[in-house]
Scaffold this motif. Structure first.
Motif, PDB file in Angstrom:
ATOM      1  N   TYR A 132      10.641  -7.099  -3.162  1.00 25.62           N
ATOM      2  CA  TYR A 132       9.808  -6.412  -2.161  1.00 25.62           C
ATOM      3  C   TYR A 132      10.543  -5.250  -1.481  1.00 25.62           C
ATOM      4  O   TYR A 132       9.994  -4.145  -1.391  1.00 25.62           O
ATOM      5  CB  TYR A 132       9.311  -7.409  -1.129  1.00 25.62           C
ATOM      6  CG  TYR A 132       8.299  -6.813  -0.167  1.00 25.62           C
ATOM      7  CD1 TYR A 132       6.972  -6.664  -0.543  1.00 25.62           C
ATOM      8  CD2 TYR A 132       8.691  -6.397   1.102  1.00 25.62           C
ATOM      9  CE1 TYR A 132       6.047  -6.107   0.328  1.00 25.62           C
ATOM     10  CE2 TYR A 132       7.771  -5.843   1.979  1.00 25.62           C
ATOM     11  CZ  TYR A 132       6.453  -5.706   1.580  1.00 25.62           C
ATOM     12  OH  TYR A 132       5.546  -5.151   2.440  1.00 25.62           O
ATOM     13  N   ARG A 136       9.358  -1.264  -1.859  1.00 30.85           N
ATOM     14  CA  ARG A 136       9.007  -0.408  -0.733  1.00 30.85           C
ATOM     15  C   ARG A 136       9.956   0.774  -0.584  1.00 30.85           C
ATOM     16  O   ARG A 136       9.534   1.884  -0.245  1.00 30.85           O
ATOM     17  CB  ARG A 136       8.994  -1.234   0.553  1.00 30.85           C
ATOM     18  CG  ARG A 136       7.901  -2.292   0.611  1.00 30.85           C
ATOM     19  CD  ARG A 136       6.528  -1.684   0.443  1.00 30.85           C
ATOM     20  NE  ARG A 136       6.249  -0.709   1.464  1.00 30.85           N
ATOM     21  CZ  ARG A 136       5.581  -0.959   2.574  1.00 30.85           C
ATOM     22  NH1 ARG A 136       5.119  -2.181   2.789  1.00 30.85           N
ATOM     23  NH2 ARG A 136       5.344  -0.025   3.464  1.00 30.85           N
ATOM     24  N   VAL A 158       3.495  -9.919   4.677  1.00 29.99           N
ATOM     25  CA  VAL A 158       4.326 -10.827   3.881  1.00 29.99           C
ATOM     26  C   VAL A 158       5.275 -11.602   4.782  1.00 29.99           C
ATOM     27  O   VAL A 158       5.425 -12.821   4.670  1.00 29.99           O
ATOM     28  CB  VAL A 158       5.108 -10.032   2.818  1.00 29.99           C
ATOM     29  CG1 VAL A 158       6.049 -10.952   2.059  1.00 29.99           C
ATOM     30  CG2 VAL A 158       4.150  -9.344   1.861  1.00 29.99           C
TER      31      VAL A 158
END
Length: 203
Positions: A132, A136, A158
């Motif tokens: 993640y 990003r 999340v």
């Protein structure tokens, strides 16, 4: 055989498979809590390093370089944590074996199944904690990062979902511990009407 149902005329005491399942589930839940905690900390850490990543992009770093850095850092932190955990367990193992079972040996950790499960958990932890942030950081523009306008570590869904799951599992574990502790205390301290140490078994 040890965990099979008790048969007639057996002399040795047998174990209960339910305890194995319960403690295995408890161990899995503790690993999940620790993993979620590390993933949240990892995401929050990269949220404070957006300017660093923006400078790297301006200086010519590619998306693949950012991804490799994130994954490499996750691997180093996870491996160091694993080594520290094994070292602490090695130092405390005499106390653990004395409390649980004197037949336990530290060399049991070298079992192939234990090593395979540990490696799988480590790989999954690195994957979840790095994917993640890397995703990003690769998508974010250098200008937004240099201005620190990207704030995906504090308000993202999340992180909130992971935090909720962690709290729910913690509550379940604490409640289970209190219930089991109360039951054990009741069994050990309740007056059953006879001396537990002076019992003769006639077959």
């Amino acid at each position: 055989i040890y965990l099979d149902p008790v048969l007639k005329m057996e002399f040795n005491k047998k174990g209960n498979a339910q305890y194995v399942y319960i403690f295995s589930l408890l161990g899995i839940l503790l690993v999940v809590i620790a993993s979620i905690n590390y993933i949240n900390l990892s995401i929050a850490d990269f949220d404070t390093r957006t300017r660093e990543m923006g400078v790297r992009k301006v200086l010519g770093a590619r998306k693949s370089h950012i991804c490799v850095q994130v994954v490499f850092e996750a691997i180093i932190i996870s491996c160091v944590a694993l080594i520290l955990g094994i070292s602490i367990l090695y130092l405390l193992f005499p106390l653990v074996s004395a409390k649980l079972d004197a037949a336990l040996h530290f060399e049991m950790l070298a079992n192939k199944e234990v090593l395979a499960s540990t490696g799988a958990i480590l790989a999954l932890l690195v994957l979840l904690s790095a994917v993640y942030p890397a995703y990003r950081l690769m998508l974010q523009s250098p200008i937004a990062e240099l201005k620190s306008n990207c704030n995906y570590g504090n308000n993202m869904r999340v992180g909130k979902i992971l935090l909720f799951i962690q709290c729910a599992i913690s509550i379940v574990c604490v409640c289970t511990m209190l219930i089991v502790g109360g039951q054990l205390s009741f069994v050990q301290k309740t007056d059953v009407g006879y001396d537990r140490t002076s019992v003769v078994s006639l077959v």
